[in-house]
Design a protein around this motif. Structure first.
Motif, mmCIF file in Angstrom:
data_model
loop_
_atom_site.group_PDB
_atom_site.id
_atom_site.type_symbol
_atom_site.label_atom_id
_atom_site.label_comp_id
_atom_site.label_asym_id
_atom_site.label_seq_id
_atom_site.Cartn_x
_atom_site.Cartn_y
_atom_site.Cartn_z
ATOM 1 N N ILE A 12 0.590 -1.144 -0.225
ATOM 2 C CA ILE A 12 0.160 -0.218 -0.313
ATOM 3 C C ILE A 12 0.970 1.265 0.028
ATOM 4 O O ILE A 12 0.353 2.323 -0.893
ATOM 5 C CB ILE A 12 -1.114 0.098 1.213
ATOM 6 N N GLN A 13 1.903 1.551 0.516
ATOM 7 C CA GLN A 13 2.702 2.279 0.636
ATOM 8 C C GLN A 13 3.837 2.750 -0.481
ATOM 9 O O GLN A 13 3.280 3.398 -0.334
ATOM 10 C CB GLN A 13 4.345 2.075 1.761
ATOM 11 N N LYS A 16 0.758 4.150 -3.129
ATOM 12 C CA LYS A 16 1.008 4.967 -2.330
ATOM 13 C C LYS A 16 1.813 6.167 -3.291
ATOM 14 O O LYS A 16 1.543 7.686 -3.673
ATOM 15 C CB LYS A 16 0.516 5.826 -0.970
ATOM 16 N N ARG A 21 -4.533 6.953 -5.582
ATOM 17 C CA ARG A 21 -5.004 6.578 -4.799
ATOM 18 C C ARG A 21 -5.185 5.369 -3.567
ATOM 19 O O ARG A 21 -6.548 4.858 -4.675
ATOM 20 C CB ARG A 21 -6.524 7.576 -4.734
ATOM 21 N N VAL A 22 -4.871 4.840 -3.130
ATOM 22 C CA VAL A 22 -5.448 4.028 -2.367
ATOM 23 C C VAL A 22 -5.611 3.833 -0.922
ATOM 24 O O VAL A 22 -4.918 4.765 -0.185
ATOM 25 C CB VAL A 22 -3.951 2.174 -2.479
ATOM 26 N N GLU A 23 -6.517 3.403 0.652
ATOM 27 C CA GLU A 23 -6.490 3.055 1.460
ATOM 28 C C GLU A 23 -6.792 1.923 1.821
ATOM 29 O O GLU A 23 -7.483 1.113 1.764
ATOM 30 C CB GLU A 23 -7.839 3.900 1.888
ATOM 31 N N LEU A 24 -5.636 1.862 2.966
ATOM 32 C CA LEU A 24 -5.581 -0.111 3.944
ATOM 33 C C LEU A 24 -6.975 0.513 4.744
ATOM 34 O O LEU A 24 -7.072 1.387 5.790
ATOM 35 C CB LEU A 24 -4.682 -0.420 4.328
ATOM 36 N N ILE A 25 -8.325 -0.811 4.594
ATOM 37 C CA ILE A 25 -8.948 -0.626 5.924
ATOM 38 C C ILE A 25 -8.006 -1.883 6.811
ATOM 39 O O ILE A 25 -8.791 -3.087 6.175
ATOM 40 C CB ILE A 25 -10.247 -0.890 5.832
ATOM 41 N N GLN A 42 -16.926 -0.066 2.037
ATOM 42 C CA GLN A 42 -16.395 0.893 2.095
ATOM 43 C C GLN A 42 -15.202 0.203 0.834
ATOM 44 O O GLN A 42 -14.700 1.154 0.676
ATOM 45 C CB GLN A 42 -15.884 1.408 3.394
#
Length: 180
Positions: A12-13, A16, A21-25, A42
Motif C-alpha cells: 500500500i505504501q 501511494k 489513491r489507495v486506502e487500507l482498511i 467501504q
C-alpha cells in the motif's frame, strides 16, 4: 503471521508513493455485522492472505459481498484440487509477498476487472459454497457412510469432468485467468 499483513502494508505504501489513491482498511476485532458493512460499503478489494496457500472464510465473505479477493493460490499443492475440483473456476486473484504490489496495482487501475471479479466471486460462492452445495456434499458423505455410494463417487463429487453436481451447472468463466 500467516496472512502477511506486513507485505500488504508495504505494498500500500509503495502504491501511494506511485501516486495511486489507495486506502487500507485493516479489519481487526470487529463484529461480523461491522465486517459485512465495511466489505459492502467501504471496500473495493479484499486482500485475505499471502503466505499460506488456499482460501477460507474471510475470502468467502469478500466474494459473497461481490469484492475481488486476493489470496495465495500459487502453491503447487493446490494443483490436485485445481484439476479435479472447482478451484479452476475460482475467481480469486492469486498473489504472494513477491507479487502483491503488481497485483494490487493492476486491480486498483482496472475498475472493469474489479467489477467482473466481484460478479464472478458472488456466483462462485453461490455455486460452490451455498446452502445447496453444502446439503449436496453432506448428503453424499452420509450416503457414503451408510454404504449407499462408493468411494469413487465421493472422491469425485466436484470433479469437473464427471461430477453430477458440476454436469448440471454451467462452468464459470474465471476472469482472474484473463486479468494479466
Amino acid at each position: 503471521g500467516c496472512k502477511g499483513t506486513e507485505f500488504i502494508l508495504e505494498a500500500i505504501q509503495r502504491l501511494k508513493a506511485e501516486g495511486l489513491r489507495v486506502e487500507l482498511i485493516l479489519i481487526e476485532e470487529k463484529k461480523n455485522s461491522e465486517v459485512k458493512s465495511i466489505l459492502q460499503n467501504q471496500a473495493d478489494i479484499l486482500v485475505d492472505q499471502l503466505i499460506l496457500p488456499g482460501y477460507a472464510m474471510n475470502a468467502l465473505e469478500g466474494l459473497a459481498c461481490g469484492l475481488p479477493v486476493v489470496c495465495n493460490l500459487d502453491d503447487d499443492s493446490l494443483q490436485l484440487f485445481r484439476h479435479w475440483s472447482y478451484l479452476s473456476e475460482c475467481p480469486i486473484v492469486s498473489a504472494n509477498p513477491e507479487t502483491i504490489v503488481n497485483v494490487l496495482r493492476r486491480l486498483v487501475v482496472s475498475p472493469k476487472i474489479r467489477e467482473q471479479l466481484g460478479k464472478a466471486g458472488r456466483e462462485y460462492v453461490e455455486k460452490y459454497h451455498s446452502l445447496e452445495s453444502a446439503q449436496y456434499m453432506f448428503s453424499m458423505v452420509i450416503d457414503y457412510l451408510y454404504g449407499r455410494i462408493d468411494y469413487q463417487t465421493l472422491i469425485n463429487l466436484y470433479n469437473p469432468r464427471i461430477s453430477e453436481y458440476c454436469r448440471h451447472r454451467t462452468k464459470m468463466d474465471n476472469p482472474s485467468d484473463n486479468e494479466s
